[in-house]
Structures are given as structure tokens and as C-alpha cells.
Scaffold this motif. Structure first.
Motif, PDB file in Angstrom:
ATOM      1  N   LEU A  69       0.845  -1.246   0.028  1.00  0.00           N
ATOM      2  CA  LEU A  69      -0.120  -0.047  -0.064  1.00  0.00           C
ATOM      3  C   LEU A  69       0.688   1.145  -0.079  1.00  0.00           C
ATOM      4  O   LEU A  69       1.829   1.322   0.626  1.00  0.00           O
ATOM      5  CB  LEU A  69      -1.019  -0.005   1.143  1.00  0.00           C
ATOM      6  CG  LEU A  69      -1.718  -1.308   1.395  1.00  0.00           C
ATOM      7  CD1 LEU A  69      -2.423  -1.214   2.867  1.00  0.00           C
ATOM      8  CD2 LEU A  69      -2.609  -1.262   0.297  1.00  0.00           C
ATOM      9  N   LYS A  70       0.315   2.409  -0.618  1.00  0.00           N
ATOM     10  CA  LYS A  70       1.037   3.745  -0.651  1.00  0.00           C
ATOM     11  C   LYS A  70       0.801   4.199   0.497  1.00  0.00           C
ATOM     12  O   LYS A  70      -0.428   4.199   1.282  1.00  0.00           O
ATOM     13  CB  LYS A  70       0.643   4.638  -1.796  1.00  0.00           C
ATOM     14  CG  LYS A  70       1.156   5.881  -1.838  1.00  0.00           C
ATOM     15  CD  LYS A  70       0.885   6.603  -2.897  1.00  0.00           C
ATOM     16  CE  LYS A  70       1.241   8.151  -2.864  1.00  0.00           C
ATOM     17  NZ  LYS A  70       2.475   8.124  -3.149  1.00  0.00           N
ATOM     18  N   VAL A  71       1.790   4.738   1.395  1.00  0.00           N
ATOM     19  CA  VAL A  71       1.788   5.663   2.416  1.00  0.00           C
ATOM     20  C   VAL A  71       1.345   6.878   2.256  1.00  0.00           C
ATOM     21  O   VAL A  71       2.099   7.801   1.588  1.00  0.00           O
ATOM     22  CB  VAL A  71       2.863   5.532   3.506  1.00  0.00           C
ATOM     23  CG1 VAL A  71       2.745   6.224   4.740  1.00  0.00           C
ATOM     24  CG2 VAL A  71       3.320   4.018   3.775  1.00  0.00           C
ATOM     25  N   SER A  72       0.011   7.128   2.596  1.00  0.00           N
ATOM     26  CA  SER A  72      -0.293   8.694   2.145  1.00  0.00           C
ATOM     27  C   SER A  72      -0.176   9.708   2.929  1.00  0.00           C
ATOM     28  O   SER A  72      -0.243  11.010   2.547  1.00  0.00           O
ATOM     29  CB  SER A  72      -1.956   8.572   1.634  1.00  0.00           C
ATOM     30  OG  SER A  72      -2.653   7.925   2.861  1.00  0.00           O
ATOM     31  N   GLN A  73      -0.233   9.547   4.493  1.00  0.00           N
ATOM     32  CA  GLN A  73       0.028  10.643   5.192  1.00  0.00           C
ATOM     33  C   GLN A  73       0.575   9.810   6.669  1.00  0.00           C
ATOM     34  O   GLN A  73       0.920   8.755   6.732  1.00  0.00           O
ATOM     35  CB  GLN A  73      -1.406  11.146   5.523  1.00  0.00           C
ATOM     36  CG  GLN A  73      -2.446  10.237   6.008  1.00  0.00           C
ATOM     37  CD  GLN A  73      -3.993  10.915   6.018  1.00  0.00           C
ATOM     38  OE1 GLN A  73      -3.912  11.653   6.748  1.00  0.00           O
ATOM     39  NE2 GLN A  73      -4.783  10.029   5.472  1.00  0.00           N
ATOM     40  N   GLY A  78      -2.501  13.674  18.503  1.00  0.00           N
ATOM     41  CA  GLY A  78      -2.975  15.087  18.710  1.00  0.00           C
ATOM     42  C   GLY A  78      -3.256  15.652  17.438  1.00  0.00           C
ATOM     43  O   GLY A  78      -3.646  16.870  17.291  1.00  0.00           O
ATOM     44  N   HIS A  79      -3.042  14.926  16.145  1.00  0.00           N
ATOM     45  CA  HIS A  79      -3.372  15.711  14.962  1.00  0.00           C
ATOM     46  C   HIS A  79      -4.555  14.804  14.208  1.00  0.00           C
ATOM     47  O   HIS A  79      -4.736  13.642  14.619  1.00  0.00           O
ATOM     48  CB  HIS A  79      -2.113  15.567  14.105  1.00  0.00           C
ATOM     49  CG  HIS A  79      -1.041  16.471  14.606  1.00  0.00           C
ATOM     50  ND1 HIS A  79      -0.155  16.229  15.606  1.00  0.00           N
ATOM     51  CD2 HIS A  79      -0.344  17.555  14.371  1.00  0.00           C
ATOM     52  CE1 HIS A  79       0.863  16.930  15.874  1.00  0.00           C
ATOM     53  NE2 HIS A  79       0.615  17.969  15.032  1.00  0.00           N
ATOM     54  N   VAL A  80      -5.012  15.372  13.406  1.00  0.00           N
ATOM     55  CA  VAL A  80      -6.073  15.052  12.731  1.00  0.00           C
ATOM     56  C   VAL A  80      -5.855  14.729  11.167  1.00  0.00           C
ATOM     57  O   VAL A  80      -5.256  15.619  10.559  1.00  0.00           O
ATOM     58  CB  VAL A  80      -7.472  15.945  12.658  1.00  0.00           C
ATOM     59  CG1 VAL A  80      -8.780  15.558  11.938  1.00  0.00           C
ATOM     60  CG2 VAL A  80      -7.747  16.195  14.065  1.00  0.00           C
ATOM     61  N   GLY A  81      -6.031  13.509  10.661  1.00  0.00           N
ATOM     62  CA  GLY A  81      -5.479  12.960   9.600  1.00  0.00           C
ATOM     63  C   GLY A  81      -6.634  13.279   8.293  1.00  0.00           C
ATOM     64  O   GLY A  81      -7.820  13.703   8.663  1.00  0.00           O
ATOM     65  N   GLN A  82      -6.274  13.020   7.090  1.00  0.00           N
ATOM     66  CA  GLN A  82      -7.207  13.190   5.994  1.00  0.00           C
ATOM     67  C   GLN A  82      -7.744  11.935   5.649  1.00  0.00           C
ATOM     68  O   GLN A  82      -7.450  10.919   6.268  1.00  0.00           O
ATOM     69  CB  GLN A  82      -6.335  13.715   4.762  1.00  0.00           C
ATOM     70  CG  GLN A  82      -5.560  14.930   4.839  1.00  0.00           C
ATOM     71  CD  GLN A  82      -6.720  16.156   5.125  1.00  0.00           C
ATOM     72  OE1 GLN A  82      -7.526  16.258   4.707  1.00  0.00           O
ATOM     73  NE2 GLN A  82      -6.293  17.012   6.172  1.00  0.00           N
ATOM     74  N   GLY A  87      -6.666   1.604  -1.139  1.00  0.00           N
ATOM     75  CA  GLY A  87      -5.386   1.202  -1.571  1.00  0.00           C
ATOM     76  C   GLY A  87      -4.173   2.057  -0.967  1.00  0.00           C
ATOM     77  O   GLY A  87      -3.038   1.905  -1.424  1.00  0.00           O
ATOM     78  N   THR A  88      -4.517   2.878   0.231  1.00  0.00           N
ATOM     79  CA  THR A  88      -3.575   3.473   0.764  1.00  0.00           C
ATOM     80  C   THR A  88      -3.516   3.130   2.301  1.00  0.00           C
ATOM     81  O   THR A  88      -4.526   2.562   2.628  1.00  0.00           O
ATOM     82  CB  THR A  88      -3.661   4.993   0.611  1.00  0.00           C
ATOM     83  OG1 THR A  88      -4.633   5.456   1.286  1.00  0.00           O
ATOM     84  CG2 THR A  88      -3.619   5.371  -0.927  1.00  0.00           C
ATOM     85  N   ALA A  89      -2.493   3.563   2.963  1.00  0.00           N
ATOM     86  CA  ALA A  89      -2.205   3.382   4.444  1.00  0.00           C
ATOM     87  C   ALA A  89      -1.814   4.815   4.967  1.00  0.00           C
ATOM     88  O   ALA A  89      -1.205   5.340   4.307  1.00  0.00           O
ATOM     89  CB  ALA A  89      -1.291   2.234   4.750  1.00  0.00           C
ATOM     90  N   ALA A  90      -2.264   4.956   6.236  1.00  0.00           N
ATOM     91  CA  ALA A  90      -1.692   6.024   6.919  1.00  0.00           C
ATOM     92  C   ALA A  90      -0.732   5.672   8.075  1.00  0.00           C
ATOM     93  O   ALA A  90      -0.929   4.727   8.815  1.00  0.00           O
ATOM     94  CB  ALA A  90      -2.816   6.598   7.547  1.00  0.00           C
ATOM     95  N   ARG A  91       0.425   6.082   7.952  1.00  0.00           N
ATOM     96  CA  ARG A  91       1.412   5.713   9.265  1.00  0.00           C
ATOM     97  C   ARG A  91       0.788   6.637  10.558  1.00  0.00           C
ATOM     98  O   ARG A  91       0.523   7.784  10.344  1.00  0.00           O
ATOM     99  CB  ARG A  91       2.723   6.448   8.909  1.00  0.00           C
ATOM    100  CG  ARG A  91       3.855   6.245  10.226  1.00  0.00           C
ATOM    101  CD  ARG A  91       4.134   4.683  10.248  1.00  0.00           C
ATOM    102  NE  ARG A  91       5.271   4.521  11.064  1.00  0.00           N
ATOM    103  CZ  ARG A  91       5.347   3.852  12.266  1.00  0.00           C
ATOM    104  NH1 ARG A  91       4.255   3.474  12.492  1.00  0.00           N
ATOM    105  NH2 ARG A  91       6.528   3.614  12.963  1.00  0.00           N
ATOM    106  N   ILE A  92       0.573   5.912  11.717  1.00  0.00           N
ATOM    107  CA  ILE A  92      -0.009   6.369  12.420  1.00  0.00           C
ATOM    108  C   ILE A  92       0.502   5.879  13.877  1.00  0.00           C
ATOM    109  O   ILE A  92       1.187   4.942  14.113  1.00  0.00           O
ATOM    110  CB  ILE A  92      -1.536   5.676  12.677  1.00  0.00           C
ATOM    111  CG1 ILE A  92      -2.473   6.624  13.533  1.00  0.00           C
ATOM    112  CG2 ILE A  92      -1.830   4.346  12.915  1.00  0.00           C
ATOM    113  CD1 ILE A  92      -3.975   6.473  13.182  1.00  0.00           C
ATOM    114  N   PHE A  93       0.163   6.632  14.904  1.00  0.00           N
ATOM    115  CA  PHE A  93       1.110   6.543  16.452  1.00  0.00           C
ATOM    116  C   PHE A  93      -0.272   6.506  17.540  1.00  0.00           C
ATOM    117  O   PHE A  93      -1.016   7.152  17.447  1.00  0.00           O
ATOM    118  CB  PHE A  93       2.020   7.696  16.546  1.00  0.00           C
ATOM    119  CG  PHE A  93       3.139   7.655  15.137  1.00  0.00           C
ATOM    120  CD1 PHE A  93       4.324   6.850  15.514  1.00  0.00           C
ATOM    121  CD2 PHE A  93       3.049   8.456  14.149  1.00  0.00           C
ATOM    122  CE1 PHE A  93       5.148   7.000  14.507  1.00  0.00           C
ATOM    123  CE2 PHE A  93       3.872   8.469  13.088  1.00  0.00           C
ATOM    124  CZ  PHE A  93       5.069   7.675  13.359  1.00  0.00           C
TER     125      PHE A  93
END
Length: 401
Positions: A69-73, A78-82, A87-93
Motif C-alpha cells: 500500500l502507498k503511505v499517504s499520510q 494530537g493531529h487529525v488526518g485526512q 489502496g493506501t495506508a496512514a502511518r499512525i502513532f
């Protein structure tokens, strides 16, 4: 003599909780008793968030167990993603909000960074929808009661109150307790010890126990062994205090003046309990203040405070529900062949085998037993103990707060 159960029922029935309420910062409310139930005005968590560092994905995109998957964000806490595109993934903590469109989180240990610029991720796992996601409101829902009136506030309760944004809490005011000690033989540590004198250990023990319970203490010190002096200090203690506690002078000797002084200035409703140690326990009132007279022997004073005064104080503070300490059934690794007609409290500790062994000397003057032991065995009247029997054990940790 009253049994222990009869005495406790009588004392707790007479407890009149303090009525005054004050609002204090939540940071300063440790040990206080909540005056009003607290209701959450929000969900906790407020929104879906991740339990893990990893990648927020659509579970359907990872059904192969080897999805690229493409890492899109990148979404830190404490932050709000899009919104997440298919077909994409978000790096998340950990703690970060789940972006719209994602329905699972794959922990980073199950993923491999790919692409020349690290802009793709290989997901070597088939997640289920909802995996590693904390749902909004799964801990607390808006409108729910999080803390009942009468709760004694500990670190856990304060953290819970803070988690829904409560900066202040309504609590009952602190209990005002007057204490004094009788006995011409008593000497304070640091002073010369005359022949026949003893150091006043009870003053230190009882004050520390009261501090543990969050009481506001007025210490009237050591009172001379005369009826007039005892009556005078009782009158002073009754002024502006909720509870008077004394140590010594409640037995039947010619120099025991507390009992007749209370009877002259107020009234006694209870005296002498069938327990060991601690039989000469007095209970009554002087003016508007409740009165408890503890024995002078240090272990007797210590045990009677824990078994009677502690639950009575909790009731006066407004604690609702049970005020009895938790007890545990444990194995006795000793013999007690001689039964006593009174309820015995044997100082004991837990040995390496998980059983209980008593202190060698159970005398009411051996304060060493209270430091050596892990708690007390609550042995009913007229009961012998044989090695291997199951007994009722109350740890000191259940009695010291």
C-alpha cells in the motif's frame, strides 16, 4: 461485654456524617470524600483512536496477507488526518485519531517499509475490521455517572475525574479530630526518661493513622492524671471538633479518669468489648462531638483504632457502602490449642510457603509485632487453630488508608 459485631453496629449507627461541603481542585482532592455524584459530559475516548503504533488501513485492502500500500499520510497523536483513500495506508502513532475511511490498524511489527523513498508499506497480516482501534465512548459515555456520592477519592478516582475534564470536585469538609493522652508516666521522645516513665508511642501511632485518613487533627498533648484536668480538656476538645479520641484512662483503676470524666461531661453508650487485645474501649459523646476512648497499651490502642475507629471515621466523613476492610482466607501454619472467649486479633505474617505464622509474643505491649507482621488473623471467640486450618486474615495494607 459486647461482641465485636454488636459494638461495630452500635458505633456505625451513631455516626453522623459531616454536612459541610466545599469545592476543591481535583489535584487537591486526594483522600477526600465526594459529596455529590459526578456525571461525565463527554465520551472517553472522544473519537476512535489507535492502541498501537502502526498503519491505519482498510481491512479489505489487506485480505491477501501480503498487501503493498502507498503511505499517504503520517498522523501523530494530537493531529487529525485526512480521509483514507482505498489502496493506501496512514502511518499512525498510539493515541492518534483514526482517519475517516480506515477500519483497522496493523501494528508496525507486522509491516515492512517499502519503496525507494519509503513511501509504501508491505502489510504481512490480514487484519479484521476494528483491530487495534479504541472506539469512542468505550471507557465512558457522555451522561454516565463516573463517581458516586460517598466515594473516597484515591489516585484512580482522581484520574477518572480528570479524564472527563473535571477541574474541581465537591467534597465533604475534613473531619476535625481532637486527641489527648493520659498518664503521668508518659514522656515525649527527646526528653529524659525518669524511673518508671515510658515514651508516648501512642501519640505517634494514632496521629499517623489519623493523617492517613485525611483528618484535621488538634493535639491536646499529655493530660495530667486527675479528674479535673481530664474534664477540663474534654470540654476544650468538644468545642469545634467532630470526634474526640483519647488513649489510656478507660480501665477501672483509681488513676483511670477518662471514663468518669466523660460520664460527667457527656455520656458513655458503650464500654468494654469482647476482643483481644483491646477490651477497655469506650464510646459516647461530649457535647456535639463523638468520643472514643482507646486503651493505653500500644498494641491494644493500635488494633482497636483499626477495627473500630477507622470504620467510624469513614462513616463520619460520609463514605457510603462498606467500610469494612477486605479479608482473605489463608492457611495457618501453626497451632493455637487454647481458645479465648474473646475475638482475638493475632499479629501474623505470610511465610515463604504462602501460609501464616504468628508473632511469638502476642502481648498487648509488644509493638514490635505490628512492624514484623503483615496483618492480623481475625480469630472468632472460642476457636482453636490447628496447623493447616483456614483462617481469616486482614492485611495491614487494607487498614492503613
Amino acid at each position: 461485654m459486647l461482641t465485636m459485631a454488636e459494638a461495630l453496629v452500635q458505633m456505625l449507627a451513631a455516626a453522623r456524617p459531616v454536612a459541610d461541603i466545599e469545592t476543591v481542585p481535583t489535584l487537591a482532592a486526594n483522600g477526600r470524600v465526594l459529596a455529590e455524584a459526578q456525571v461525565s459530559g463527554m465520551n472517553v475516548p472522544g473519537q476512535d483512536n489507535t492502541q498501537m503504533d502502526g498503519y491505519a488501513v482498510r481491512a479489505a485492502d489487506c485480505s491477501s496477507g501480503h498487501a503493498v500500500l502507498k503511505v499517504s499520510q503520517r498522523i501523530p497523536a494530537g493531529h487529525v488526518g485526512q480521509p483514507l483513500q482505498a489502496g493506501t495506508a496512514a502511518r499512525i502513532f498510539t493515541g492518534a485519531l483514526i482517519p475517516q475511511g480506515a477500519d483497522a490498524v496493523v501494528m508496525q511489527e507486522q509491516c515492512e517499509v517499502g519503496g525507494a523513498d519509503g513511501d509504501t508499506v508491505i502489510v504481512r497480516h490480514t487484519p479484521k475490521a476494528g483491530e487495534w482501534i479504541r472506539r469512542a465512548g468505550e471507557d465512558i459515555t457522555s451522561g454516565s455517572t463516573i463517581l458516586p456520592a460517598g466515594a473516597r477519592l484515591r489516585s484512580q478516582e482522581l484520574g477518572l475525574a480528570a479524564s472527563v475534564g473535571l477541574a474541581t470536585l465537591p467534597v465533604r469538609r475534613k473531619l476535625r479530630v481532637a486527641v489527648f493522652f493520659t498518664g503521668d508516666e508518659l514522656t515525649m521522645p527527646g526528653e529524659p526518661l525518669a524511673p518508671g516513665a515510658i515514651y508516648n508511642s501512642n501519640r505517634f501511632t494514632l496521629r499517623a493513622l489519623l493523617e492517613n485518613l485525611g483528618c484535621e487533627i488538634t493535639d491536646f498533648g499529655i493530660v495530667p492524671d486527675t479528674l479535673d484536668a481530664t474534664r477540663a480538656v474534654l470540654r476544650d476538645c468538644a468545642n469545634g471538633h467532630d470526634l474526640i479520641i483519647t488513649s489510656g484512662g478507660v480501665s477501672v483503676g483509681e488513676e483511670d479518669h477518662v471514663k468518669p470524666a466523660v460520664e460527667a461531661e457527656g455520656r458513655l453508650t458503650m464500654w468494654q468489648i469482647a476482643i483481644k487485645p483491646g477490651k477497655p474501649l469506650a464510646f459516647g459523646e461530649v457535647g456535639q462531638a463523638a468520643f472514643v476512648g482507646l486503651p493505653g497499651n500500644p498494641v491494644s490502642s493500635f488494633i482497636t483504632f483499626l477495627m473500630f475507629v477507622r470504620p467510624f471515621i469513614l462513616r463520619l466523613q460520609g463514605v457510603q457502602g462498606t467500610v469494612a476492610p477486605r479479608a482473605f482466607t489463608m492457611r495457618a501454619d501453626f497451632n493455637l490449642p487454647k481458645a479465648d472467649r474473646r475475638n482475638e486479633f493475632l499479629r501474623a505474617r505470610i511465610n515463604a510457603g504462602g501460609g501464616l505464622e504468628p508473632f511469638r509474643n502476642q502481648s498487648s505491649g509488644v509493638l514490635t509485632s505490628t512492624v514484623w507482621g503483615d496483618g492480623v488473623i481475625d480469630n472468632p471467640p472460642n476457636r482453636t487453630i490447628a496447623e493447616g486450618d483456614l483462617v481469616r486474615f486482614i492485611p495491614f495494607s487494607e487498614l492503613m488508608s
